[in-house]
Design a protein around this motif. Structure first.
Motif, mmCIF file in Angstrom:
data_model
loop_
_atom_site.group_PDB
_atom_site.id
_atom_site.type_symbol
_atom_site.label_atom_id
_atom_site.label_comp_id
_atom_site.label_asym_id
_atom_site.label_seq_id
_atom_site.Cartn_x
_atom_site.Cartn_y
_atom_site.Cartn_z
ATOM 1 N N ARG A 2 0.844 -1.203 0.000
ATOM 2 C CA ARG A 2 0.000 0.000 0.000
ATOM 3 C C ARG A 2 0.877 1.250 0.000
ATOM 4 O O ARG A 2 0.627 2.201 -0.744
ATOM 5 C CB ARG A 2 -0.919 0.001 1.223
ATOM 6 N N MET A 30 1.003 4.228 -2.777
ATOM 7 C CA MET A 30 0.764 5.626 -2.414
ATOM 8 C C MET A 30 1.945 6.502 -2.853
ATOM 9 O O MET A 30 1.748 7.592 -3.389
ATOM 10 C CB MET A 30 0.547 5.752 -0.907
ATOM 11 N N VAL A 69 -5.754 7.488 -4.626
ATOM 12 C CA VAL A 69 -5.461 7.315 -3.190
ATOM 13 C C VAL A 69 -6.684 6.754 -2.481
ATOM 14 O O VAL A 69 -6.574 5.847 -1.657
ATOM 15 C CB VAL A 69 -4.994 8.648 -2.564
ATOM 16 N N TYR A 85 1.561 9.618 -5.406
ATOM 17 C CA TYR A 85 1.961 10.977 -5.029
ATOM 18 C C TYR A 85 3.127 11.466 -5.886
ATOM 19 O O TYR A 85 3.186 12.650 -6.256
ATOM 20 C CB TYR A 85 2.309 11.060 -3.549
#
Length: 96
Positions: free
Chosen positions: A63, A67, A88, A71
């Motif tokens: 995870r 992420m 997200v 980002y």
């Protein structure tokens, strides 16, 4: 698959693996990924796909990787803030 050309067999297997990974990413999210350069897009698709599989890597690690990739794509202006938010939210909604 023909064993006469091992490189072709490897390429076909890799293409099938990429197709399988893409199928595990919800169809509604796939258009969001198109603005990311190919190499980064393929890595993110692999990571998103791994989130719905039982793999040896801990879920929270996978995870976190997803992420970070999302980002990072946002920081590089490959995804809009809304696209980042959508991806997200998907990742955060997945059960651990």
């Amino acid at each position: 698959m023909s064993l006469k050309n091992p490189n072709e067999s490897i390429a076909l297997a890799a293409a099938q693996r990429r197709a399988d990974e893409l199928q595990r990413v919800p169809e509604v999210l796939r258009p969001l990924l198109q603005s990311i350069p190919e190499r980064a897009r393929m890595l993110l698709i692999t990571t998103l796909s791994d989130l719905v599989l039982d793999t040896p890597a801990p879920f929270e690690q996978r995870r976190g990787m997803a992420m970070g990739m999302i980002y990072g794509a946002g920081k590089r202006d490959e995804l809009t803030p809304q696209e980042v938010g959508t991806l997200v939210a998907y990742v955060l909604d997945l059960p651990a």
